[in-house]
Design a protein around this motif. Structure first.
Motif, short mmCIF file in Angstrom:
data_model
loop_
_atom_site.label_atom_id
_atom_site.label_comp_id
_atom_site.label_asym_id
_atom_site.label_seq_id
_atom_site.Cartn_x
_atom_site.Cartn_y
_atom_site.Cartn_z
N PRO A 188 55.74 44.88 15.68
CA PRO A 188 55.66 45.72 14.48
C PRO A 188 54.78 46.94 14.70
CG PRO A 188 54.37 43.71 14.22
CD PRO A 188 55.13 43.55 15.49
N GLU A 189 55.06 47.99 13.95
CA GLU A 189 54.25 49.20 14.06
C GLU A 189 52.79 48.86 13.82
OE1 GLU A 189 55.44 52.81 12.27
OE2 GLU A 189 57.58 52.40 12.47
N GLY A 190 51.91 49.48 14.59
CA GLY A 190 50.49 49.16 14.53
C GLY A 190 50.06 48.18 15.59
N SER A 191 51.04 47.51 16.25
CA SER A 191 50.71 46.60 17.35
C SER A 191 50.20 47.40 18.55
CB SER A 191 51.95 45.81 17.78
OG SER A 191 52.49 45.09 16.71
N ARG A 192 49.41 46.73 19.38
CA ARG A 192 48.89 47.39 20.57
C ARG A 192 49.28 46.58 21.80
NH1 ARG A 192 42.78 49.72 19.45
NH2 ARG A 192 43.34 51.18 17.77
N PRO A 193 49.90 47.21 22.77
CA PRO A 193 50.25 46.48 23.98
C PRO A 193 49.01 46.22 24.83
CG PRO A 193 50.80 48.78 24.24
CD PRO A 193 50.34 48.62 22.82
N ALA A 194 49.08 45.20 25.66
CA ALA A 194 47.96 44.87 26.55
C ALA A 194 48.04 45.75 27.80
CB ALA A 194 48.00 43.39 26.91
N THR A 195 47.86 47.05 27.60
CA THR A 195 47.92 47.97 28.73
C THR A 195 46.56 48.63 28.93
OG1 THR A 195 48.68 49.76 27.29
CG2 THR A 195 50.37 48.49 28.42
N GLY A 196 46.30 49.03 30.16
CA GLY A 196 45.05 49.69 30.49
C GLY A 196 45.25 50.61 31.67
N ASP A 197 44.18 50.86 32.39
CA ASP A 197 44.26 51.71 33.57
C ASP A 197 45.12 51.05 34.64
OD1 ASP A 197 42.61 53.52 32.34
OD2 ASP A 197 40.78 52.76 33.28
N VAL A 198 45.79 51.88 35.44
CA VAL A 198 46.63 51.35 36.51
C VAL A 198 45.77 50.73 37.62
CG1 VAL A 198 46.81 53.54 37.78
CG2 VAL A 198 48.64 51.85 37.97
N VAL A 199 44.54 51.25 37.84
CA VAL A 199 43.63 50.67 38.83
C VAL A 199 42.75 49.65 38.11
CG1 VAL A 199 41.78 51.10 40.48
CG2 VAL A 199 43.64 52.76 40.26
N LEU A 200 42.82 48.41 38.57
CA LEU A 200 42.09 47.30 37.92
C LEU A 200 40.73 47.05 38.55
CD1 LEU A 200 45.09 44.80 37.66
CD2 LEU A 200 44.33 46.47 35.94
N GLU A 201 40.67 47.07 39.88
CA GLU A 201 39.42 46.78 40.59
C GLU A 201 39.43 47.49 41.95
OE1 GLU A 201 38.34 42.70 41.24
OE2 GLU A 201 38.75 42.12 39.16
N ARG A 202 38.24 47.65 42.52
CA ARG A 202 38.08 48.17 43.88
C ARG A 202 37.38 47.09 44.71
NH1 ARG A 202 34.28 51.03 47.04
NH2 ARG A 202 35.21 52.75 48.29
N VAL A 203 37.92 46.81 45.87
CA VAL A 203 37.35 45.79 46.75
C VAL A 203 36.99 46.45 48.08
CG1 VAL A 203 37.75 43.60 47.96
CG2 VAL A 203 38.71 43.95 45.67
N ASP A 204 35.72 46.45 48.43
CA ASP A 204 35.31 47.07 49.69
C ASP A 204 34.47 46.14 50.57
OD1 ASP A 204 32.94 47.02 48.30
OD2 ASP A 204 32.61 49.19 48.33
N ARG A 205 34.44 44.86 50.18
CA ARG A 205 33.68 43.88 50.98
C ARG A 205 34.58 42.71 51.35
NH1 ARG A 205 27.71 43.44 48.04
NH2 ARG A 205 27.21 45.67 48.22
N PRO A 206 34.34 42.12 52.52
CA PRO A 206 35.13 40.97 52.93
C PRO A 206 34.95 39.80 51.97
CG PRO A 206 33.91 41.88 54.79
CD PRO A 206 33.39 42.55 53.56
N LEU A 207 35.97 38.95 51.92
CA LEU A 207 35.89 37.72 51.14
C LEU A 207 34.72 36.90 51.64
CD1 LEU A 207 37.62 36.32 48.91
CD2 LEU A 207 38.67 35.02 50.75
N ALA A 208 33.89 36.40 50.71
CA ALA A 208 32.71 35.62 51.10
C ALA A 208 33.12 34.32 51.78
CB ALA A 208 31.87 35.33 49.88
#
Length: 436
Positions: A416-436
């Motif tokens: 319905p009008e007034g609803s908001r989709p669950a959308t955001g920025d296209v980039v979610l996270e930045r990973v620059d370290r190896p998996l622990a």
């Protein structure tokens, strides 16, 4: 033949070790990758080992050793003598993911060399080479000397990997595809990184897709894959950064080969959909940072340098950047089911529909239609009216429409009008370290 008398290890022992949750030794890994490449280890044995790896996993040392063994199965390229620093990007694959097309010439226009070895589409994810082959005359196959010359003259090349690069991966990749082991994170990570490290790039940026249209469905799995690959890059002396990016909705407004080329050219001309522009610039900034270049890539988009680099790159591979692109002979319009707000447009469903229209392939031998695919007329967040066009399907073979429409049955959610989709920025996270 008693394999154990002529080989250093026995394949069944290696399989049992991993099946039972053990850690494979370095010599075991070196042997099994080499022996499989030589044909000593049979497909059914490597299938069993791949399944054991999927179920039991590998630790960081095992994955690093496996990756080195895959690299050692073939040649290793070296671009350290180029007049500009080299940097590459790899995407784990998505729907409407045409980012490589504007990105490579954009980064080249800013002063880096981009040796982009790309592949073809399989299933619902598109292939960069298929997109570019919709340009009249364009050639994917280049020898190393020609590739080096284009990198020197233009700064970017997008081409097929030669048969000498990580042949173990080529053989194992085909096997994983038919044995239900594509999702094994150690095998995904080693497959991607063995090719990229063997390619000889000085730095690497990874675009790890997350969502329904991606191999990684959850942020947690994507983060694990990204951290694993960043670690493999670090272990090999290749600075590596990963961005986790959204693939719940198709990227841009087009899915399909010539359609995506057309949209990529719009981006290079200073226009194009916001999500494609944003992701192209985000990845370009990461690549340029690894190359030690401080130029703002947004300037190169705005002033025409990126477009000049695109045209030079296409011409260098015998393509005509000014030629008309192929168009499909038939179209079918999908209409909005009701008034309201478009809350969701499922990337996987759109990808499958585009594939069924002829834009993709079920087997690597299948041909693709250059003009087939889907144009989107609205993205989540847009207000729509019942009966307005939501998407246009394109194909040369109209009998494909019915199956494509089946794939799209649950793809669209209107609220319905007034609803908001669950959308955001296209980039979610930045990973620059190896998996622990």
């Amino acid at each position: 033949m008693d394999q154990s008398r002529t080989e250093g290890f026995d394949a069944v022992d290696v399989i049992r070790t991993k099946r039972d949750g053990g850690t494979l030794s370095g010599p075991q890994i070196d042997w099994v990758v080499d022996a499989y490449t030589r044909g000593v280890v049979a497909d059914e044995q490597m299938s069993a080992l791949a399944m054991a790896i999927l179920l039991r996993g590998m630790d960081r040392d095992e994955i690093a050793r496996w990756t080195r063994a895959m690299i050692a199965s073939g040649e290793r390229m070296d671009f350290t003598d180029l007049p500009r620093p080299s940097v590459d990007k790899h995407s784990t694959g998505g729907v409407g993911d045409k980012i490589t097309l504007p990105l490579a010439p954009l980064v080249a226009a800013c002063g880096a060399a981009v040796p982009q070895l790309s592949g073809r589409g399989l299933g619902h994810t598109g292939g960069t080479l298929d997109k570019l082959e919709s340009i009249p005359g364009w050639q994917a196959a280049l020898d190393n000397d020609r590739m080096r010359q284009i990198l020197t003259d233009v700064g970017a090349v997008i081409c097929a990997a030669g048969t000498g690069l990580a042949p173990a991966d080529r053989k194992l990749y085909a096997l994983r595809d038919v044995t239900g082991t594509v999702e094994a994170i150690p095998l995904i990570a080693s497959s991607i990184m063995s090719k990229k490290i063997a390619e000889g790039t000085g730095g690497l940026v990874l675009d790890v897709k997350v969502g329904s249209g991606a191999f990684m469905k959850t942020v947690e799995d994507a983060r694990t894959l990204a951290g694993t690959m960043v670690g493999l890059g670090a272990d090999a002396g290749v600075p590596t950064v990963a961005l986790l990016t959204d693939m719940s909705t198709p990227l841009g407004l087009t899915v399909g080969n010539a359609l995506e080329v057309r949209e990529s050219v719009e981006v290079l001309a200073g226009g194009g959909p916001a999500d494609v522009v944003d992701l192209t610039l985000a990845l370009a900034r990461e690549m340029l940072a690894l190359a030690g270049i401080t130029t703002d890539p947004a300037d190169a988009l705005a002033d025409g340098r990126a477009m000049d680099a695109w045209k030079a790159m296409v011409r260098a591979q015998d393509g005509d950047p000014d030629a008309a692109l192929p168009t499909a002979r038939e179209t079918h319009t999908v209409l909005a089911p009701a008034d309201g707000v478009l809350l969701a447009l499922d990337a996987y469903a759109v990808g499958v529909a585009s594939w069924r229209l002829g834009a993709g392939r079920a087997r690597k031998e299948d041909p693709v239609q250059a003009g087939a695919g889907i144009e989107l007329h609205a993205k989540p967040g847009a207000t729509v009216q019942g009966g307005q066009p939501l998407m246009t399907l394109h194909t040369d073979t109209p009998e494909r429409f019915a199956r494509a429409l089946e794939a799209l049955e649950d793809a669209v959610t209107v609220g319905p009008e007034g609803s908001r989709p669950a959308t955001g920025d296209v980039v979610l996270e930045r990973v620059d370290r190896p998996l622990a």
